[in-house]
Write a protein that holds these residues in place. Structure first.
Motif, short mmCIF file in Angstrom:
data_model
loop_
_atom_site.label_atom_id
_atom_site.label_comp_id
_atom_site.label_asym_id
_atom_site.label_seq_id
_atom_site.Cartn_x
_atom_site.Cartn_y
_atom_site.Cartn_z
N LYS A 230 -47.58 -2.25 -17.06
CA LYS A 230 -48.28 -2.13 -16.00
C LYS A 230 -48.80 -3.58 -15.47
O LYS A 230 -48.91 -4.02 -14.57
N ASN A 231 -49.56 -3.78 -16.63
CA ASN A 231 -50.27 -5.23 -16.45
C ASN A 231 -49.30 -6.38 -16.18
O ASN A 231 -49.72 -7.16 -15.08
N LEU A 232 -48.28 -6.40 -16.82
CA LEU A 232 -47.37 -7.42 -16.45
C LEU A 232 -46.58 -7.23 -15.17
O LEU A 232 -46.56 -7.99 -14.07
N PHE A 233 -46.46 -6.06 -14.62
CA PHE A 233 -46.05 -5.51 -13.42
C PHE A 233 -47.00 -5.99 -12.18
O PHE A 233 -46.62 -6.85 -11.12
N TYR A 234 -48.40 -5.73 -12.53
CA TYR A 234 -49.36 -6.22 -11.48
C TYR A 234 -49.32 -7.75 -11.35
O TYR A 234 -49.42 -8.32 -10.35
N GLY A 235 -49.25 -8.24 -12.63
CA GLY A 235 -49.03 -9.95 -12.55
C GLY A 235 -48.00 -10.43 -11.91
O GLY A 235 -48.14 -11.51 -11.50
N THR A 236 -46.92 -9.74 -11.77
CA THR A 236 -45.92 -10.34 -10.85
C THR A 236 -46.27 -10.69 -9.33
O THR A 236 -45.86 -11.38 -8.90
N PHE A 237 -47.25 -9.66 -9.10
CA PHE A 237 -47.89 -9.82 -7.63
C PHE A 237 -48.65 -10.88 -7.59
O PHE A 237 -49.19 -11.47 -6.45
N ALA A 238 -48.99 -11.90 -8.61
CA ALA A 238 -49.49 -13.28 -8.65
C ALA A 238 -48.68 -14.27 -8.24
O ALA A 238 -49.07 -15.40 -8.32
N THR A 239 -47.16 -14.14 -8.20
CA THR A 239 -46.20 -15.06 -8.12
C THR A 239 -45.86 -15.13 -6.76
O THR A 239 -45.70 -14.25 -6.02
N LYS A 240 -45.30 -16.35 -6.41
CA LYS A 240 -44.72 -16.69 -5.24
C LYS A 240 -43.56 -15.98 -5.01
O LYS A 240 -42.85 -15.36 -4.15
N ASP A 241 -42.51 -15.72 -6.21
CA ASP A 241 -41.38 -14.97 -6.24
C ASP A 241 -41.37 -13.71 -5.87
O ASP A 241 -40.34 -13.12 -5.50
N GLN A 242 -42.52 -12.97 -6.46
CA GLN A 242 -42.67 -11.57 -5.96
C GLN A 242 -42.63 -11.68 -4.43
O GLN A 242 -41.91 -10.87 -3.73
N THR A 243 -43.45 -12.31 -3.78
CA THR A 243 -43.46 -12.44 -2.17
C THR A 243 -42.33 -12.55 -1.58
O THR A 243 -41.53 -11.95 -0.75
N GLU A 244 -41.63 -13.77 -2.22
CA GLU A 244 -40.25 -14.06 -1.71
C GLU A 244 -39.21 -13.01 -2.09
O GLU A 244 -38.09 -12.82 -0.79
N GLY A 245 -38.88 -12.37 -3.13
CA GLY A 245 -37.95 -11.54 -3.31
C GLY A 245 -38.16 -10.18 -2.36
O GLY A 245 -37.29 -9.98 -1.57
N MET A 246 -39.44 -9.73 -2.21
CA MET A 246 -39.69 -8.45 -1.23
C MET A 246 -39.44 -9.04 0.09
O MET A 246 -39.03 -8.14 0.79
N THR A 247 -39.91 -10.27 0.64
CA THR A 247 -39.65 -10.64 1.89
C THR A 247 -38.31 -10.79 2.15
O THR A 247 -37.72 -10.60 3.36
N ALA A 248 -37.62 -11.62 1.39
CA ALA A 248 -35.98 -11.66 1.61
C ALA A 248 -35.53 -10.29 1.60
O ALA A 248 -34.47 -10.15 2.53
N PHE A 249 -35.76 -9.39 0.97
CA PHE A 249 -35.11 -8.02 1.24
C PHE A 249 -35.23 -7.38 2.72
O PHE A 249 -34.43 -7.18 3.14
N VAL A 250 -36.64 -7.54 2.87
CA VAL A 250 -37.02 -7.15 4.35
C VAL A 250 -36.02 -7.68 5.37
O VAL A 250 -35.84 -7.36 6.34
N GLU A 251 -36.19 -8.99 5.27
CA GLU A 251 -35.54 -9.90 6.34
C GLU A 251 -33.94 -10.12 5.99
O GLU A 251 -33.26 -10.81 6.76
#
Ligand code: HXC
Length: 260
Positions: A230-251
């Motif tokens: 869970k802590n590492l999962f939360y940690g992914t939300f501190a990365t640009k790659d999480q934002t990029e991955g989810m944004t790319a999916f939506v777009e």
């Protein structure tokens, strides 16, 4: 740098997969001290290379590795082993942060099987043989054979292998879950590189977090492991790659990960 007992190179698209080949053919890649040192530094070099997403570790078609070097061990005493730190450094492999894929053709016996099990994924060639034959030479596994093998295939099967010394073939290893897939011997390394390339499509930071989290399950209780995850999962939300991955999916486009 070049090494005496291993070959280190880069393969796959854009050189994104490190390939380390154990290369001591006269002794079926018996794992002498010098070979293990070479292996350690080759892996560390590729682990530090920003272009490398995953590392494949292989041997020859005849032998991944036929075990620790029996000629080197033959005259050792307890004090040589204990005070001399015998096998110290073998676990360097388990501290590599990038995924390490073992591509096992031929014999993976004793220390060879143990080295394969230190990797994150094992692919086998159809002629592969996995075994812990130490019992036949008056000793027991010393680098994880009684521990990692038991976690991988269960007590009854691991016990049988460790106290008979009888090896298993690739088919059996696959049915028992020791390896994730079986391939034609001459295709094995290519298949492992392709797998490395697929890993390379993802963010290296996030891949290393996924690896750390799966590996944690071997070392701790379920409750602690779930908390770690869970802590590492939360940690992914501190990365640009999480934002990029989810944004790319939506777009509805492919993500452009920057490993940041
Ligand atoms: C040193 C080894 C070796 C080993 C093979 N060789 N395995 N040398 N240590 N573990 C050498 C042989 O001495 C021989 O060299 C050459 O490699 C070719 O081997 P052959 O036996 O002639 O080949 P073959 O008849 O095809 O038999 C293959 C084999 C057999 C079934 C894999 O070599 C074998 O049983 N090897 C030992 C397997 C084993 O017991 N492994 C566990 C080791 S204990 P020469 O110069 O004589 O021609 C261990 C402890 C781990 O791993 C604990 C901590 C890490």
């Amino acid at each position: 740098p070049s090494y005496k007992y291993v070959l280190a190179e880069k393969r796959g698209e854009g050189g994104c997969v490190g390939l380390v080949t154990l290369n001591r053919p006269k002794a079926l890649n018996a794992l002498c001290g010098e070979l293990m040192e070479d292996l350690k530094y080759a892996l560390l070099e590729l682990d530090a290379d920003p272009n490398v997403a995953a590392i494949v570790l292989t041997g020859s078609e005849k032998a991944f590795a036929a075990g620790a070097d029996i000629k080197e061990m033959q005259h050792k005493g307890f004090v040589d082993c204990y005070a001399g730190g015998f096998l110290q450094g073998w676990d360097a492999l388990t501290r590599i942060r990038k995924p390490v894929i073992a591509a096992v053709n031929g014999y993976a016996l004793g220390g060879g099987c143990e080295v394969a099990m230190m990797c994150d994924i094992i692919l086998a060639g159809e002629k592969a043989k996995f075994g812990q034959p130490e019992i036949s030479i008056g000793t027991i596994p010393g680098a994880g054979g009684t521990q990692r093998l038991t976690k991988a295939i269960g007590k009854s099967r691991a016990m049988q292998m460790c106290i008979t010394g009888d090896p298993i073939n690739a088919q059996q290893a696959s049915e028992w879950g020791l390896v994730s897939s079986v391939h034609a011997p001459d295709q094995l390394v290519n298949e492992a590189i392709k797998l490395g390339e697929r890993i390379g499509n993802h963010s290296k930071v996030i891949v290393s977090m996924a690896k750390a989290s799966v590996n944690k399950s071997y070392e701790t209780s379920l409750a602690e492991g779930l908390q770690f995850e869970k802590n590492l999962f939360y940690g992914t939300f501190a990365t640009k790659d999480q934002t990029e991955g989810m944004t790319a999916f939506v777009e509805k486009r492919k993500p452009n990960f920057t490993d940041s």
